[in-house]
Design a protein around this motif. Structure first.
Motif, PDB file in Angstrom:
ATOM      1  N   GLU A   1       0.898  -1.249   0.053  1.00  0.00           N
ATOM      2  CA  GLU A   1       0.152  -0.110  -0.081  1.00  0.00           C
ATOM      3  C   GLU A   1       0.810   1.307  -0.012  1.00  0.00           C
ATOM      4  O   GLU A   1       1.909   1.359   0.374  1.00  0.00           O
ATOM      5  CB  GLU A   1      -0.858   0.077   1.066  1.00  0.00           C
ATOM      6  CG  GLU A   1      -1.807  -0.895   1.233  1.00  0.00           C
ATOM      7  CD  GLU A   1      -2.966  -1.101   2.324  1.00  0.00           C
ATOM      8  OE1 GLU A   1      -3.967  -1.580   2.374  1.00  0.00           O
ATOM      9  OE2 GLU A   1      -2.401  -0.646   3.346  1.00  0.00           O
ATOM     10  N   PHE A   2       0.318   2.300  -0.668  1.00  0.00           N
ATOM     11  CA  PHE A   2       1.048   3.508  -0.787  1.00  0.00           C
ATOM     12  C   PHE A   2       1.089   4.255   0.513  1.00  0.00           C
ATOM     13  O   PHE A   2       0.037   4.233   1.255  1.00  0.00           O
ATOM     14  CB  PHE A   2       0.733   4.508  -1.829  1.00  0.00           C
ATOM     15  CG  PHE A   2       1.053   4.042  -3.210  1.00  0.00           C
ATOM     16  CD1 PHE A   2       2.330   4.058  -3.769  1.00  0.00           C
ATOM     17  CD2 PHE A   2      -0.046   3.458  -4.049  1.00  0.00           C
ATOM     18  CE1 PHE A   2       2.336   3.695  -5.093  1.00  0.00           C
ATOM     19  CE2 PHE A   2       0.296   3.024  -5.352  1.00  0.00           C
ATOM     20  CZ  PHE A   2       1.648   3.115  -5.813  1.00  0.00           C
ATOM     21  N   GLU A   3       2.025   5.095   0.901  1.00  0.00           N
ATOM     22  CA  GLU A   3       2.248   5.825   2.150  1.00  0.00           C
ATOM     23  C   GLU A   3       1.050   7.143   1.802  1.00  0.00           C
ATOM     24  O   GLU A   3       0.761   7.642   0.878  1.00  0.00           O
ATOM     25  CB  GLU A   3       3.594   6.468   2.379  1.00  0.00           C
ATOM     26  CG  GLU A   3       3.356   7.582   3.423  1.00  0.00           C
ATOM     27  CD  GLU A   3       4.830   8.357   3.467  1.00  0.00           C
ATOM     28  OE1 GLU A   3       4.639   9.530   3.824  1.00  0.00           O
ATOM     29  OE2 GLU A   3       5.850   7.832   2.810  1.00  0.00           O
ATOM     30  N   SER A   4       0.299   7.353   2.977  1.00  0.00           N
ATOM     31  CA  SER A   4      -0.514   8.507   3.038  1.00  0.00           C
ATOM     32  C   SER A   4       0.070   9.800   2.685  1.00  0.00           C
ATOM     33  O   SER A   4       1.245   9.909   2.962  1.00  0.00           O
ATOM     34  CB  SER A   4      -1.451   8.683   4.417  1.00  0.00           C
ATOM     35  OG  SER A   4      -1.976   7.458   4.507  1.00  0.00           O
ATOM     36  N   GLN A   5      -0.554  10.706   1.952  1.00  0.00           N
ATOM     37  CA  GLN A   5      -0.166  11.808   1.806  1.00  0.00           C
ATOM     38  C   GLN A   5       0.517  13.059   2.826  1.00  0.00           C
ATOM     39  O   GLN A   5      -0.297  12.816   3.868  1.00  0.00           O
ATOM     40  CB  GLN A   5      -1.188  12.854   1.067  1.00  0.00           C
ATOM     41  CG  GLN A   5      -0.297  14.307   0.205  1.00  0.00           C
ATOM     42  CD  GLN A   5      -1.493  14.810  -0.372  1.00  0.00           C
ATOM     43  OE1 GLN A   5      -2.527  14.298  -0.648  1.00  0.00           O
ATOM     44  NE2 GLN A   5      -0.913  15.825  -1.030  1.00  0.00           N
ATOM     45  N   ARG A   6       1.732  13.093   2.597  1.00  0.00           N
ATOM     46  CA  ARG A   6       2.363  13.826   3.820  1.00  0.00           C
ATOM     47  C   ARG A   6       1.943  15.682   3.659  1.00  0.00           C
ATOM     48  O   ARG A   6       1.634  15.950   2.552  1.00  0.00           O
ATOM     49  CB  ARG A   6       3.976  13.825   3.738  1.00  0.00           C
ATOM     50  CG  ARG A   6       4.507  12.531   3.702  1.00  0.00           C
ATOM     51  CD  ARG A   6       5.678  12.588   3.838  1.00  0.00           C
ATOM     52  NE  ARG A   6       6.688  11.313   3.596  1.00  0.00           N
ATOM     53  CZ  ARG A   6       7.948  10.967   3.753  1.00  0.00           C
ATOM     54  NH1 ARG A   6       8.652  12.165   4.018  1.00  0.00           N
ATOM     55  NH2 ARG A   6       8.169   9.955   3.790  1.00  0.00           N
ATOM     56  N   THR A   7       1.951  16.180   4.867  1.00  0.00           N
ATOM     57  CA  THR A   7       1.763  17.711   4.955  1.00  0.00           C
ATOM     58  C   THR A   7       3.193  18.186   5.276  1.00  0.00           C
ATOM     59  O   THR A   7       3.826  17.741   6.218  1.00  0.00           O
ATOM     60  CB  THR A   7       0.739  17.923   6.036  1.00  0.00           C
ATOM     61  OG1 THR A   7      -0.397  17.502   5.833  1.00  0.00           O
ATOM     62  CG2 THR A   7       0.659  19.622   6.057  1.00  0.00           C
ATOM     63  N   LEU A   8       3.688  19.154   4.325  1.00  0.00           N
ATOM     64  CA  LEU A   8       5.165  19.517   4.564  1.00  0.00           C
ATOM     65  C   LEU A   8       4.781  21.246   4.615  1.00  0.00           C
ATOM     66  O   LEU A   8       4.238  21.696   3.658  1.00  0.00           O
ATOM     67  CB  LEU A   8       5.922  19.271   3.278  1.00  0.00           C
ATOM     68  CG  LEU A   8       6.297  17.784   2.986  1.00  0.00           C
ATOM     69  CD1 LEU A   8       6.977  17.531   1.782  1.00  0.00           C
ATOM     70  CD2 LEU A   8       7.111  17.113   4.217  1.00  0.00           C
TER      71      LEU A   8
END
Length: 460
Positions: free
Chosen positions: A111-118
């Protein structure tokens, strides 16, 4: 003397119970702690069951600069909601002054990593990061001598706190009021901030379009100043850094410093008294309300006192205790009301520095510590029996988790997981999984390609 101090904590003993085979380690601790017919023993099997997947539990710290691809993480903090079994959002602060928010929920390897907040609230290293009470604001303490408050929703700096004259090392939010927080710095001062008041410094605009706010209360030289050596010309004494802060209640602040193992307690309601005996208009604590009567860093054969790097508070079975990681490679437990040292624990391989942090689990039963060695180790301790009035209690269990390289500095807990930040520019998440752990022990060469797990426990 130390044995007498150790028995000063009046905490009832408990008896051994059966082994708990469960993935929810905090629930296991609850069952152990509340067993009717027996007392719990240190939960070594639960600590040893922490594992980490090389594919789904490792997060690389990407750089926001055009000159680098990755950057070392300096600090991390799980949200308050993550400690209450909600979505495990982890805020990671980096050497470049950037922050990334990760969703560290368990996922399958494919599974792909959840979207990050940067976002980047500073352009200098961030040494501490803390969520406010409702997880809507992140406070960051930086080498630029400022504290920035950033909205989690918009990723915009909403307030800048300015007043320290050196690197800001630690932050503590007031547990009962969302607009109050305290900070400690290498300048030796503790500042208290009230976000409701107008600024008392020059009202200039910063690059983040936020006007700086000054402190409403200052505790100068909170842990004293260095003495000038004889024979040298007089110079301004250097302050002793404040390295850790925490609130024991809304009106009481406890601090530790880089010089020795003494804790100071500050009553924030106490007004400062002037030299003439008259109360001043500015309500500032002039002296600590309580100080540790002995220095535990001097009780293990040391020739001189060693400083403390970080503080955390116990809860549940460790309510009424404070834990501090010392430069003497020991974790020291203190009574939270008297600041009397209760007990000291360590692991033979644990080495500390002023960049290594300590964190307490949400259930209050365990501690996690980083390590300054190159092995990339995290150490877990069962502290539920510290300070109990019983000679039959088993020794404190300690487990080493090894899965990164270089110094592991920041660590933090959420429900059923631990996050660790290392010099190899990664954040690794560890979770209890007894089935995977037993499989790794049975087939170590095969599973080493997929997992990291604990080494042998201490004591054997």
């Amino acid at each position: 003397m130390f044995h007498l101090l150790r028995t000063a904590s009046f905490r009832s003993p408990i008896v051994p119970t059966r082994t708990i085979r469960t993935l929810n380690f905090c629930r296991a601790a609850f069952i152990l702690q509340n067993s009717i017919h027996s007392h719990p023993v240190p939960s070594r099997r639960i600590l040893q069951s922490f594992v980490s997947s090389h594919k789904s539990d490792v997060y690389t710290c990407h750089s926001l600069s055009n000159n680098h691809f990755v950057t070392p993480p300096y600090a991390c903090a799980y949200s308050n909601g993550a400690k209450r079994s909600n979505t495990p959002f982890l805020a990671v602060a980096t050497e470049e002054g950037g922050v990334m928010i990760l969703n560290t929920s368990k996922r399958q390897d494919w599974e792909f990593e959840s979207q990050r907040t940067l976002f980047q609230p500073h352009h200098n290293g961030i040494f501490d990061i803390k969520w406010n009470l409702d997880d809507s604001v992140l406070a960051t303490a930086s080498g630029d001598k400022r504290i920035h408050l950033t909205s989690v929703e918009t990723q915009q700096v909403i307030q800048v706190l300015q007043g320290h004259s050196s690197t800001v090392k630690c932050i503590a939010w007031n547990p009962s009021h969302p607009d109050l927080l305290s900070t400690g710095s290498r300048d030796g001062n503790i500042y208290l901030w009230d976000l409701r008041v107008a600024t008392n410094v020059e009202n200039t605009r910063t690059s983040e379009s936020a006007s700086p706010l000054g402190p409403v209360m200052a505790i100068d030289a909170a842990h004293g100043q260095e003495k000038n050596k004889r024979g040298r010309r007089k110079t301004t004494p250097l302050p002793r850094s404040v390295t850790g802060l925490l609130y024991t209640n809304p009106c009481t602040l406890v601090s530790c410093g880089s010089f020795d193992g003494i804790l100071n307690m500050w009553d924030l309601r106490q007004p400062q008294t002037s030299a003439t005996g008259k109360r001043t208009k500015k309500h500032v604590p002039a002296a600590p309300a309580c100080t540790s009567p002995t220095d535990p860093t001097m009780l293990h054969g040391a020739r001189r006192a060693r400083g403390l790097m970080t503080l955390c508070a116990g809860s549940g079975p460790t309510s009424g205790l404070l834990f501090a990681l010392g430069a003497d490679n020991y974790i020291h437990a203190y009574d939270s009301s008297s600041l009397i040292p209760v007990e000291s624990i360590t692991h033979p391989k644990m080495l500390s520095s002023f960049y290594v942090r300590l964190a307490s689990s949400p259930c209050g039963r365990w501690l996690a510590s980083g390590c300054t060695a190159k092995s990339g180790s995290v150490f877990l301790y069962d502290v539920s029996n510290i300070g109990r009035l019983s000679s039959t209690m088993p020794p404190t269990a300690a487990v080493e988790l090894r899965g990164q390289t270089g110094e592991v500095g920041a660590v933090d807990w959420a429900t059923n997981m631990i996050a660790s930040c290392a010099d190899d520019k990664t954040v690794r998440v560890w979770r209890p999984d007894l089935g995977v752990y037993q499989d790794c022990i049975a087939h170590p060469e095969e599973r080493a390609w997929e997992w990291s797990w604990s080494t042998e426990a201490y004591p054997n």
